[in-house]
Design a protein around this motif. Sequence first.
Motif, short mmCIF file in Angstrom:
data_model
loop_
_atom_site.label_atom_id
_atom_site.label_comp_id
_atom_site.label_asym_id
_atom_site.label_seq_id
_atom_site.Cartn_x
_atom_site.Cartn_y
_atom_site.Cartn_z
N PHE A 214 0.86 -1.18 0.00
CA PHE A 214 0.00 0.00 0.00
C PHE A 214 0.89 1.23 0.00
O PHE A 214 2.10 1.14 0.26
N GLN A 215 0.31 2.37 -0.28
CA GLN A 215 1.05 3.62 -0.29
C GLN A 215 0.34 4.65 0.59
O GLN A 215 -0.80 5.01 0.30
N TRP A 216 1.01 5.07 1.64
CA TRP A 216 0.45 6.06 2.57
C TRP A 216 1.39 7.26 2.67
O TRP A 216 2.60 7.14 2.48
N ARG A 217 0.81 8.39 3.02
CA ARG A 217 1.60 9.55 3.48
C ARG A 217 1.05 9.91 4.84
O ARG A 217 -0.03 10.46 4.96
N GLU B 68 -2.69 9.37 5.50
CA GLU B 68 -3.47 9.53 4.26
C GLU B 68 -3.16 8.41 3.29
O GLU B 68 -2.01 8.18 2.91
N ARG B 69 -4.19 7.72 2.85
CA ARG B 69 -4.03 6.69 1.83
C ARG B 69 -3.90 7.36 0.46
O ARG B 69 -4.68 8.26 0.14
N LEU B 70 -2.98 6.87 -0.33
CA LEU B 70 -2.70 7.45 -1.64
C LEU B 70 -2.90 6.41 -2.73
O LEU B 70 -2.86 5.20 -2.47
N PRO B 71 -3.07 6.84 -3.98
CA PRO B 71 -3.03 5.89 -5.09
C PRO B 71 -1.69 5.15 -5.10
O PRO B 71 -0.64 5.75 -4.81
N PHE B 72 -1.72 3.87 -5.43
CA PHE B 72 -0.48 3.09 -5.42
C PHE B 72 0.55 3.67 -6.39
O PHE B 72 1.75 3.56 -6.16
N ILE C 246 2.47 -10.80 -2.97
CA ILE C 246 2.45 -9.37 -2.72
C ILE C 246 0.98 -8.95 -2.74
O ILE C 246 0.36 -8.89 -3.80
N LEU C 247 0.42 -8.68 -1.57
CA LEU C 247 -1.01 -8.52 -1.41
C LEU C 247 -1.38 -7.06 -1.17
O LEU C 247 -0.94 -6.45 -0.20
N MET C 248 -2.21 -6.52 -2.03
CA MET C 248 -2.63 -5.12 -1.91
C MET C 248 -3.59 -4.97 -0.72
O MET C 248 -4.43 -5.83 -0.46
N GLU C 249 -3.43 -3.82 -0.03
CA GLU C 249 -4.23 -3.55 1.17
C GLU C 249 -4.41 -2.04 1.31
O GLU C 249 -3.73 -1.26 0.64
N PHE C 250 -5.33 -1.63 2.18
CA PHE C 250 -5.52 -0.21 2.49
C PHE C 250 -5.73 0.63 1.22
O PHE C 250 -5.06 1.64 1.00
N ARG D 278 -8.97 -0.95 -9.15
CA ARG D 278 -8.87 -1.14 -10.60
C ARG D 278 -7.75 -0.27 -11.18
O ARG D 278 -7.19 -0.61 -12.24
N ALA D 279 -7.43 0.83 -10.53
CA ALA D 279 -6.30 1.66 -10.95
C ALA D 279 -4.99 1.17 -10.35
O ALA D 279 -3.93 1.22 -11.00
N ASP D 280 -5.04 0.69 -9.11
CA ASP D 280 -3.82 0.30 -8.39
C ASP D 280 -3.24 -1.03 -8.87
O ASP D 280 -2.01 -1.17 -9.00
N ALA D 281 -4.12 -2.01 -9.11
CA ALA D 281 -3.64 -3.35 -9.43
C ALA D 281 -2.77 -3.38 -10.68
O ALA D 281 -1.71 -4.05 -10.69
N PRO D 282 -3.13 -2.68 -11.77
CA PRO D 282 -2.24 -2.70 -12.94
C PRO D 282 -0.86 -2.09 -12.65
O PRO D 282 0.12 -2.50 -13.28
#
Length: 255
Positions: free
Chosen positions: A193-196, A199-203, A226-230, A240-244
Motif C-alpha cells: 500500500f502507499q500512505w503519506r 493519508e491513503r494514496l493511489p499506489f 504481494i497482497l494489496m491492502e488499504f 482497478r487503478a492500483d492493481a495494474p
Amino acid sequence: MKNCGLVPGLVSVSFRQLPAEEIVRLCAECGLEAVEWGGDIHVPHGDCATAEKVSGLTEAAGLRTAAYGSYYRCGVSAPEEFARVVACARVLQAPLIRVWAGDKGSMECAPQQRLAVAADLKRCVELAGESGIRVGMEFHCGTLTDSLDSCLELLDGCPGLCSGWQPSVGREPELCREEIRRLDGRLSTVHAFQWRQAERLPFADGIPVWRSYLETLAGQGRPLDILMEFVRNDSPEQLRADAPVLRRLLEGLGD
C-alpha cells in the motif's frame, strides 16, 4: 507475467463492505492471482461452511488462497480459539495462517507477557504444522513485531515461524529495504500500500519506492505473495487503478 516469483494478490479485509463473491470477481478482473481471506468478516473463525463456500468461489475464479488472515493474538486470545482458526484454514486450503504477536508493543510489553506470546507462537506453529500449514506474524505496530529486532528475536526462538512485512508509515525507504534484507528466508507475505502519514494514496504515487522494495524481494529468489491492502477510500475503482501498477512493476523486474 514474467516469472520473478512474486505474485500479485489482495487482502480481503481491504473491502470489508463487499461480499466474498464480489471480491473474487474484482480480483479476477484486476489480474490479481491470490487472496488472503480475513477471519473477521469474510471467513469468521470456526465457520467452516463459509470457508468451504469461499474456497469454492476462489478456485472457480482461477485464484488461490494465499493465507488465512486470522485475528488470533498469541498470548492474549483464548488458546482454544486457534483450533477454530486451523479448521477454517484447512477448508480454505490456505498454506499460511496470519497471527498477531500479542497486543502490546515491544517497549511496553512486560517480560512475562513476552514469554507468554513466544510460548503461544510455538504452540500455534506446532498445531498448524500438523495440517501442513505455516504460521506468519503480522508485522505491525502495537505488537511484538513493531521493531525488526523484536521480530527477529521471536523468529529465532521458534523454528518454522515466519513473518509478514509491510512498510511502516513514515519509516525511511532504506530502513524498509534493510528490514526486507534481514527477513530474507523468513517472510510469509508482503502487504502493499502507499500512505503519506495517515493519508491513503493511489499506489501509483509510490512507484519509485515500491520498485525498490520489489527489486529487493525479487533478488532473494523466493516465491512470495504481494497482497494489496488499504486501498484509498476503500474503493473498488481505486483497486482497478492500483492493481495494474503493481502488475507492471512485477512484470518489469529484471528489465
